[in-house]
Scaffold this active site. Structure first.
Site, PDB file in Angstrom:
ATOM      1  N   ASP A 242       0.878  -1.164   0.000  1.00 56.79           N
ATOM      2  CA  ASP A 242       0.000   0.000   0.000  1.00 56.79           C
ATOM      3  C   ASP A 242       0.925   1.225   0.000  1.00 56.79           C
ATOM      4  O   ASP A 242       2.122   1.099   0.276  1.00 56.79           O
ATOM      5  CB  ASP A 242      -0.869  -0.036   1.263  1.00 56.79           C
ATOM      6  CG  ASP A 242      -1.544   1.298   1.509  1.00 56.79           C
ATOM      7  OD1 ASP A 242      -2.222   1.785   0.587  1.00 56.79           O
ATOM      8  OD2 ASP A 242      -1.384   1.851   2.617  1.00 56.79           O
TER       9      ASP A 242
ATOM     10  N   ASP B 103      -0.125   5.238   0.798  1.00 57.94           N
ATOM     11  CA  ASP B 103      -0.363   6.265   1.823  1.00 57.94           C
ATOM     12  C   ASP B 103      -0.408   5.642   3.214  1.00 57.94           C
ATOM     13  O   ASP B 103      -1.229   4.774   3.480  1.00 57.94           O
ATOM     14  CB  ASP B 103      -1.679   7.001   1.528  1.00 57.94           C
ATOM     15  CG  ASP B 103      -1.591   7.812   0.253  1.00 57.94           C
ATOM     16  OD1 ASP B 103      -0.723   8.698   0.189  1.00 57.94           O
ATOM     17  OD2 ASP B 103      -2.364   7.551  -0.680  1.00 57.94           O
TER      18      ASP B 103
HETATM   19  C1  XBP Z   1      -5.343   6.274   0.924  1.00 49.82           C
HETATM   20  C2  XBP Z   1      -6.419   7.134   0.386  1.00 49.82           C
HETATM   21  C3  XBP Z   1      -6.098   8.200  -0.570  1.00 49.82           C
HETATM   22  C4  XBP Z   1      -5.319   9.373  -0.031  1.00 49.82           C
HETATM   23  C5  XBP Z   1      -5.467  10.575  -0.927  1.00 49.82           C
HETATM   24  O1  XBP Z   1      -5.103   5.283  -0.041  1.00 49.82           O
HETATM   25  O2  XBP Z   1      -7.575   6.923   0.676  1.00 49.82           O
HETATM   26  O3  XBP Z   1      -7.326   8.678  -1.016  1.00 49.82           O
HETATM   27  O4  XBP Z   1      -5.841   9.700   1.243  1.00 49.82           O
HETATM   28  O5  XBP Z   1      -5.154  10.323  -2.231  1.00 49.82           O
HETATM   29  P1  XBP Z   1      -4.106   4.015   0.175  1.00 49.82           P
HETATM   30  P2  XBP Z   1      -6.088  10.733  -3.476  1.00 49.82           P
HETATM   31  O6  XBP Z   1      -3.954   3.773   1.653  1.00 49.82           O
HETATM   32  O7  XBP Z   1      -4.812   2.895  -0.544  1.00 49.82           O
HETATM   33  O8  XBP Z   1      -2.790   4.350  -0.515  1.00 49.82           O
HETATM   34  O9  XBP Z   1      -6.630  12.106  -3.232  1.00 49.82           O
HETATM   35  O10 XBP Z   1      -5.156  10.712  -4.655  1.00 49.82           O
HETATM   36  O11 XBP Z   1      -7.170   9.687  -3.577  1.00 49.82           O
END
Ligand code: XBP
Length: 233
Positions: free
Chosen positions: A8, A10
């Site tokens: 993953d 973020d």
């Molecule tokens: C985490 C998310 C993302 C980020 C923001 O995704 O939900 O939406 O918070 O990015 P993961 P975007 O943990 O799957 O990486 O605004 O580009 O969606």
């Protein structure tokens, strides 16, 4: 036998959510929206996966001032937020979590396949990898399953199933690294073993379904340890 690691992004590779939050608040200001998301607000909204989906939920449920203007410009607003996010990453505002660079290097040495499965956009992933690991890092990942490639966001298993299809591997030879309960549910629903490193916004979530939970993937950066060890005391 283990053949691949699926990361993953973020919260797992790096603590990016405060940078996403700052980029959002900057985009609100640029669009003359009198809104600002503080940490408690962002924590509440992080239950909705995906930046655009999260913004839509806020506009439709919180009904802030200028909600209808913002809804009409949702795509633009989210794109502006991501441009700002890439700028902040480029300025060096985000670093990898402890142990991430070491694990990736060791996995490559051992010939393991690397992949990414994330809700965030491909452009955001690339900005982070290039800045933190170097441009060559883009070539280290055999699959990057990102953003809208899977319309159903985590906790749906779709983005992990897509990563598996891109890799051409069965779930049984892969391990996922995640930081949220939504990502954990998505990975489990795809039949994948999952190791969780809780992050700033997720350390109060229930990870009892995980195969393993660690605070981080490794020790703090070696230079800091070295400096501490060589302290003047
Ligand atoms: C985490 C998310 C993302 C980020 C923001 O995704 O939900 O939406 O918070 O990015 P993961 P975007 O943990 O799957 O990486 O605004 O580009 O969606």
């Amino acid at each position: 036998p283990l053949e691949a690691l699926i990361f993953d992004v973020d919260g797992t590779l790096a603590e990016t959510e405060e940078t996403h939050r700052r980029a959002l608040n900057d985009a609100f200001a640029a669009f003359d929206l009198p809104w600002s998301w503080d940490q408690p607000t962002y924590r509440r909204l992080l239950r909705i996966m995906g930046g655009k989906e999260r913004l839509r939920h806020f506009i439709e449920h919180d009904r802030p001032e200028k909600a209808d203007d913002a809804l009409a410009r949702l795509d633009e607003l989210h794109a502006a937020k991501n441009r700002r996010y890439a700028e902040l990453v480029h300025e060096g505002g985000v670093t990898l979590r402890p142990g991430v660079a070491r694990l990736i290097a060791e996995a490559r040495e051992k010939g393991l396949t690397l992949a990414i499965a994330t809700t965030t956009s491909q452009a955001n992933v690339e900005a982070l990898l290039v800045k933190t690991l170097g441009p060559e890092a883009l070539g280290w990942f055999s699959a990057i399953a990102a953003g809208d490639l899977a319309p159903a966001k985590k906790p749906a298993p779709d983005i992990f199933l897509l990563a598996l299809r891109q890799l051409g591997l069965p779930a049984s030879v892969c391990v996922v690294l995640e930081d949220t309960v939504y990502g954990l549910r998505a990975a489990k629903a795809a039949g994948l073993a999952t190791l969780v490193t809780p992050s700033f916004y997720t350390d109060d979530q229930d990870f009892s379904a995980a195969d393993a939970v660690f605070d981080t993937l490794g020790e703090p950066d070696a230079p800091a340890l070295h400096l501490a060890g060589a302290g003047v005391g």
